[in-house]
Design a protein around this motif. Structure first.
Motif, mmCIF file in Angstrom:
data_model
loop_
_atom_site.group_PDB
_atom_site.id
_atom_site.type_symbol
_atom_site.label_atom_id
_atom_site.label_comp_id
_atom_site.label_asym_id
_atom_site.label_seq_id
_atom_site.Cartn_x
_atom_site.Cartn_y
_atom_site.Cartn_z
ATOM 1 N N LYS A 1 31.922 37.769 34.416
ATOM 2 C CA LYS A 1 31.511 39.039 33.783
ATOM 3 C C LYS A 1 30.197 38.867 33.029
ATOM 4 C CE LYS A 1 33.615 42.316 34.136
ATOM 5 N NZ LYS A 1 33.498 43.464 35.063
ATOM 6 N N GLU B 1 27.595 38.882 35.630
ATOM 7 C CA GLU B 1 27.464 40.238 36.180
ATOM 8 C C GLU B 1 26.637 41.131 35.254
ATOM 9 O OE1 GLU B 1 31.305 41.934 37.502
ATOM 10 O OE2 GLU B 1 30.670 43.799 36.502
ATOM 11 N N GLU C 1 37.631 38.980 31.523
ATOM 12 C CA GLU C 1 36.569 39.949 31.825
ATOM 13 C C GLU C 1 36.269 40.831 30.614
ATOM 14 O OE1 GLU C 1 38.043 40.270 36.502
ATOM 15 O OE2 GLU C 1 37.880 42.079 35.254
#
Ligand SMILES: O=Nc1c(NC[C@H](O)[C@H](O)[C@H](O)CO)[nH]c(=O)[nH]c1=O
Length: 190
Positions: free
Chosen positions: A40, A43, A175
């Motif tokens: 995450k 990302e 996450e």
């Protein structure tokens, strides 16, 4: 819409430097949590070189390890030659040898652990002390410390919150911790 998890805010993390300290107890759950957290962060644009990961034996060691990681990164970024021991008050221990590999202060630090209730009160004492300790380090240092410690009653609950086990609703809480670190890190810089 989940009644529990907050609606994620999307922030760009390319300027952030994030520390992760994880316990090694219950490694089968720690691994997916750590992977979910790191995925995450990436990302959201955090550079891999700006993610520093360290481990400790168990959750009890998380607060002191987070505090030391913070102090070591401050020594790296300060020009005054102060030692981390000075920053921590009293000791003259120079922690530069333990300093994080890359340089610069952290915008957020994520503490990851998995505490599973056993037959004794050990779980309660560690859970309470670790949560109080991590909150204190966050407030004392001004660096957001993301609480990534699962305090669960059995292994199934732990695996479910690491997105494992296949049961409906299984979700990797790592996450959420990665998202929280990016949001808090960006807002701290603003
Ligand atoms: O006991 N159970 C657990 C545990 N105990 C070890 C403790 O955190 C510490 O490392 C030792 O007491 C040494 O200081 N640590 C965990 O992360 N999860 C557990 O479920």
């Amino acid at each position: 819409m989940s009644l529990k998890a907050p609606a994620p805010e999307h922030h760009e993390g390319s300027a952030l430097r994030i520390g992760i300290v994880h316990a090694r107890w219950n490694q089968a759950v720690i691994e997916p949590l750590l992977a979910g957290t790191k995925a995450k962060l990436l990302e959201c644009g955090v550079k891999e070189s700006n993610i520093v990961i360290e481990s400790v034996p168990g959750s009890w060691e998380l607060p002191i390890a987070v505090q030391r990681l913070y102090a070591a990164s401050q020594v790296q970024s300060s020009s005054g030659g102060a030692t981390a021991g000075d920053l921590l008050g009293g000791s003259t221990t120079d922690l530069t040898a333990l300093a994080a590999p890359a340089s610069g202060p952290f915008d957020a630090i994520i503490a990851i652990g998995v505490l599973i209730k056993g037959e004794t009160m050990h779980f309660e004492y560690i859970s309470d002390s670790v949560s109080q300790g991590l909150m204190r380090v966050s407030l004392d240092t001004g660096v957001p410390v993301i609480f990534g410690v699962l305090t669960v009653l059995n292994e199934a609950q732990a695996l479910h919150r690491a997105g494992q086990g296949g049961a409906p609703g299984a979700h990797n809480h790592g996450e959420d911790w990665g998202l929280a670190a990016v949001e808090m890190g960006v807002k701290r810089k603003a």
